[in-house]
Scaffold this motif. Structure first.
Motif, short mmCIF file in Angstrom:
data_model
loop_
_atom_site.label_atom_id
_atom_site.label_comp_id
_atom_site.label_asym_id
_atom_site.label_seq_id
_atom_site.Cartn_x
_atom_site.Cartn_y
_atom_site.Cartn_z
N UNK A 288 0.85 -1.52 -0.27
CA UNK A 288 0.13 -0.10 0.03
C UNK A 288 1.03 0.87 -0.09
N UNK A 289 0.16 2.42 -0.58
CA UNK A 289 0.87 3.70 -0.89
C UNK A 289 0.05 4.24 -0.17
N UNK A 317 -2.84 0.72 -11.61
CA UNK A 317 -3.01 -0.62 -12.13
C UNK A 317 -1.45 -0.82 -12.53
N UNK A 318 -0.36 0.11 -12.42
CA UNK A 318 0.60 -0.31 -12.69
C UNK A 318 1.20 -0.56 -11.59
N UNK A 319 1.39 -0.41 -10.19
CA UNK A 319 1.87 -1.74 -8.56
C UNK A 319 0.99 -2.59 -8.60
N UNK A 320 0.04 -2.57 -9.02
CA UNK A 320 -0.93 -3.60 -7.66
C UNK A 320 -1.13 -3.50 -6.12
N UNK A 321 -0.55 -2.22 -5.89
CA UNK A 321 -1.03 -1.61 -4.69
C UNK A 321 -1.98 -0.81 -4.67
N UNK A 322 -2.60 -0.96 -3.41
CA UNK A 322 -3.42 -0.19 -2.69
C UNK A 322 -3.69 1.68 -2.32
N UNK A 336 -10.46 11.14 -5.44
CA UNK A 336 -10.84 10.45 -6.73
C UNK A 336 -11.05 8.94 -6.74
N UNK A 337 -11.17 8.89 -7.37
CA UNK A 337 -11.83 7.59 -8.15
C UNK A 337 -10.44 6.39 -8.18
N UNK A 338 -10.83 5.04 -7.15
CA UNK A 338 -9.39 4.00 -7.10
C UNK A 338 -8.32 4.38 -5.87
N UNK A 339 -8.91 5.75 -5.06
CA UNK A 339 -8.62 5.47 -3.55
C UNK A 339 -9.25 4.84 -2.79
N UNK A 340 -9.08 4.48 -1.54
CA UNK A 340 -9.30 4.08 -0.44
C UNK A 340 -9.05 4.78 0.43
#
Length: 504
Positions: A288-289, A317-322, A336-340
């Motif tokens: 995760x980042x 998508x590139x990192x596969x990280x959350x 923003x979208x794609x953020x947890x």
């Protein structure tokens, strides 16, 4: 910050100290009084052998001559403190009254040691109106508080006493006069307070009509942000003028957390929460980042916002990280979208989250936050944005202002550390380069890291240097006693629009 010293002199000092120690063991009975006497002899020798000058942030200052407080003066101070106990030390915050009385009691103990026969220098006493000081006693993660807390701890260790007196209602003005110019050695004010005091020769600043007021050389601005020519806080100066300081005394009287340009006095700080958690090995952390942002508005209004609308999706998508956001969701500023989005965390919860992440990603705000150092001390690399099209380099030096401007760089001082600890990404460049740099960061493990200038010992030395400077002599060398100091026209206009609320 290294102080100048001479090698041969150091050898002589070691020989003298060895001789003194041997003489003590052979001829002096090992009583408490004899040990204290030997300590004072050694301390006096070291003081005499120390350099006459001190250097901080490329400015050289004179060192104070050593002095000893007399028992008679000590008794005078004790009587004065006891006399004013019921009329001073009572700010609006009850817990700050407790703080003040604790410091007064410690000061009385110090003075009592002198009365009992111990030879000690005059006490170092600060009167502070800095409005973040009370928040150090509350649960707060403000950068200003994280800067001040370890300083409070260190100055207590070094027999420095700090009294809080708020500026409104002229509490600061009154308490300074009650304590006395001979007892108060330094004042730490908000930048606005310093300007207002400077413009108030009737009740605050020392003058012919106010001889018991604050001397110019004792007026220090304790400021996290320093004096930046393009600061949005003040009315802007002419665009061609980049040499001014809001402090008419000069930048040397601005106490700051980072090595800022043009002679600001670099106090610095120590990030004390690093020891709160055990280090989590890189391989044991989740993929995760964490985004460095407390407010969702930062995702929309940062001048360094590096990313198009689909950036976080591409990064994921590139990192596969959350990709984790801790920002408070504000109306009109969606995450923003794609953020947890997990929302704001308590400080202890955030510490655990940060220790269990693989990188911290800055998005332009907040500038010069302590959080990158909190990240590094847990072995978490940091990615910081900047804009090359402003002319600001990726790693600006301490003489370059652009490292402190939010439209050019998020954190110039941290960026100077460099990879593999701090990665800088150019938001004026291709998005692919930014994603590549983030990929390198999350795939390059680091051990916990603390910059040398941020260790507790380094901070302690700079504080001791600050209190060892003869600010009165330095002020006279700058002409405080011979020339009239004045605010620049735009700051006079700022003062007209923002008058001192304590003036009648």
């Amino acid at each position: 910050m290294a102080l100048p010293c001479a090698g041969p002199r150091n050898k002589v000092t070691r020989v003298v100290l060895l001789f003194l120690a041997l003489a003590a063991l052979l001829y002096i009975p090992l009583t408490w009084d004899s040990i204290q006497s030997l300590r004072l002899t050694i301390t006096a020798h070291l003081t005499q052998s120390s350099p006459a000058l001190l250097t901080n942030n490329n400015v050289t200052y004179p060192r104070k001559a050593p002095g000893i407080l007399s028992p008679q003066k000590s008794r005078e101070y004790i009587d004065r403190l006891n006399e004013i106990r019921d009329v001073a030390f009572s700010p609006h915050f009850k817990f700050m009254q407790v703080h003040n009385l604790e410091n007064v009691d410690l000061l009385l103990q110090y003075l009592g040691r002198v009365e009992a026969g111990e030879q000690l220098p005059p006490p170092r006493v600060i009167l502070s109106s800095w409005h973040f000081l009370p928040t150090c006693y509350e649960e707060s993660s403000n950068g200003e508080v994280q800067w001040m807390r370890p300083i409070l701890e260190l100055i207590r260790e070094q027999d420095v006493f700090i009294i809080y007196a708020p500026f409104p209602d002229k509490t600061f003005h009154k308490d300074f006069k009650l304590l006395g110019n001979d007892l108060i050695t330094h004042t730490w004010m908000d930048d606005e307070h310093l300007i207002w005091c400077f413009q108030d020769p009737q009740s605050c600043m020392q003058s012919e009509q106010n001889p018991d007021g604050v001397p110019l050389w004792k007026m220090f601005a304790f400021t996290f942000w320093g004096s930046l020519p393009k600061s949005g806080k003040w009315l802007p100066p002419p665009t061609s003028d980049t040499s001014w300081s809001f402090n008419p005394l000069g930048r040397e009287w601005n106490l700051v957390p980072y090595q800022m340009p043009e002679g600001h006095f670099y106090i610095g700080y120590h990030y004390e929460r690093c020891q709160a958690l055990q280090y989590v090995p890189f391989a044991q952390r989740p993929d995760q980042i964490v985004i460095l942002a407390k407010k969702s508005e930062y995702f929309h209004n940062s001048p360094l916002l590096p990313y198009p609308s689909d950036f976080y999706t591409r990064l994921k998508n590139v990192t596969g990280y959350d990709i984790i956001s801790n920002a408070k969701v504000e109306e009109g500023y969606p995450i923003p979208d794609s953020l947890n989005s997990v929302g704001l965390l308590r400080q202890t919860e955030y510490d655990v989250q940060l220790a269990n992440t693989k990188a911290l990603l800055g998005i332009g705000k907040p500038p010069i936050s302590p959080t990158p150092y909190a990240s590094l001390c847990r072995g978490v690399p940091v990615i910081i944005p900047y804009r090359s099209d402003t002319g600001c380099p990726a790693r600006p030096g301490p003489s370059e202002y652009c490292g402190f401007y939010g439209d050019a760089h998020q954190h110039g001082p941290a960026a100077a550390i460099g990879e593999p600890y701090i990665y800088t990404v150019d938001v004026a460049g291709p998005v692919e380069d930014i994603i590549e740099a983030i990929g390198r960061a999350v795939n390059t493990p680091i051990e916990p890291f603390e910059p040398a200038e941020m260790t507790k010992d380094s901070l302690r030395q700079r504080l001791l240097d600050y209190f060892d400077i003869d600010w009165e002599v330095y002020g006279k060398a700058k002409g405080f006693d011979t020339k009239e100091l004045a605010l620049p026209p735009w700051l006079i206009e700022w003062s007209r629009r923002n008058p001192d609320p304590t003036l009648e």
